[in-house]
Design an enzyme around this catalytic site. Structure first.
Site, PDB file in Angstrom:
ATOM      1  N   SER A  54      67.963  10.222 -14.202  1.00 46.79           N
ATOM      2  CA  SER A  54      67.374   9.778 -12.930  1.00 46.79           C
ATOM      3  C   SER A  54      67.726  10.676 -11.750  1.00 46.79           C
ATOM      4  CB  SER A  54      67.804   8.335 -12.607  1.00 46.79           C
ATOM      5  OG  SER A  54      67.540   7.509 -13.707  1.00 46.79           O
ATOM      6  N   ARG A  55      67.864  11.951 -12.015  1.00 44.98           N
ATOM      7  CA  ARG A  55      68.067  12.952 -10.943  1.00 44.98           C
ATOM      8  C   ARG A  55      69.422  12.868 -10.237  1.00 44.98           C
ATOM      9  NH1 ARG A  55      64.836  14.738 -13.590  1.00 44.98           N
ATOM     10  NH2 ARG A  55      62.708  15.370 -13.162  1.00 44.98           N
TER      11      ARG A  55
END
Ligand SMILES: Cc1cc2nc3c(=O)[nH]c(=O)nc-3n(C[C@H](O)[C@H](O)[C@H](O)COP(=O)(O)O)c2cc1C
Length: 214
Positions: free
Chosen positions: A191-192
């Site tokens: 998720s970055r």
């Protein structure tokens, strides 16, 4: 065709912790480089080299890492090429490795110096003879009329050096060493929320590690 804006990977292979990285970034690089070598990548030593004109206009291209140590990161090129000329006038560079299979990036920044002629000679003579002749045949980064120019140059050189076992290194061909003052290790996370640990060289010669927000 898939929409480019829909292309994305979720990174899940690993993490990067202050407690487990080496306190020396060259040793940490060695660990990651060995893992890249073990991962069957096509060109694990390919790296983007960014240089800049004296007035700060950036240029970038891929070159091959040919050695590293506490003294820095070494690549070879034509000193008269675009990058070579830029580095002679403005001796600062940035290097970037992308090892996508490992979900990793490494960024290196620092001052650049030319290798000694002896170091460049040693590497030049370790290359295959055809590569040695190509260094003579190519005026790297110069405009040429067509491909035949290169092939004619090479054929003439093959004749010239047919009886020679040791082809001399062109004086305009040799190595540069990037002496790092900053090295960042980047590990993709879900998720970055990626991990970024940067080593900064201190005035006393020690390295300090900081975490950056992704
Ligand atoms: C995988 C790969 C490896 C390369 N390795 C080198 C290299 O080690 N040295 C080099 O001078 N050019 C290398 N090149 C070519 C450079 O990317 C570039 O085209 C050339 O050096 C001219 O750059 P310049 O005009 O900015 O000086 C490589 C290109 C690729 C794609």
């Amino acid at each position: 065709m898939k929409n480019i804006s829909d292309l994305r990977q979720n990174y899940t292979l690993g993490g990067l912790e202050e407690a487990t990285v080496d306190s020396n970034p060259i040793k940490q690089f060695a660990t990651w480089f060995q893992e890249a070598l073990d991962s069957d990548l096509l060109e694990p030593n390919a790296m983007t080299l960014a240089t800049a004109t004296p007035d700060g206009k950036p240029t970038a291209r891929i070159v091959l890492l040919k050695g590293f140590s506490d003294r820095g990161f070494v690549f070879y090129t034509n000193y008269k090429s675009q990058k070579g000329q830029q580095l002679i006038v403005n001796p600062y560079a940035a290097l970037v490795f992308l090892w996508d299979k490992l979900e990793r990036q490494i960024r290196i920044e620092g001052k650049v110096e030319q290798l000694s002629p002896i170091e460049s000679d040693n590497y030049f003579h370790s290359r295959p003879k055809a590569s040695q002749l190509s260094a003579w045949a190519s005026n790297q980064s110069q405009i040429i009329a067509n491909r035949q120019v290169l092939e004619q140059n090479l054929n003439a050189l093959k004749d010239q050096y047919s009886d020679t076992t040791r082809i001399p290194r062109p004086k305009h061909w040799g190595g540069f060493r990037v002496i790092p003052n900053q090295i960042e290790f980047w590990q993709g996370r879900p998720s970055r929320l990626h991990d970024r640990l940067v080593y900064y060289l201190q005035d006393n010669g020690n390295w300090q590690v900081k975490r950056l927000s992704p």
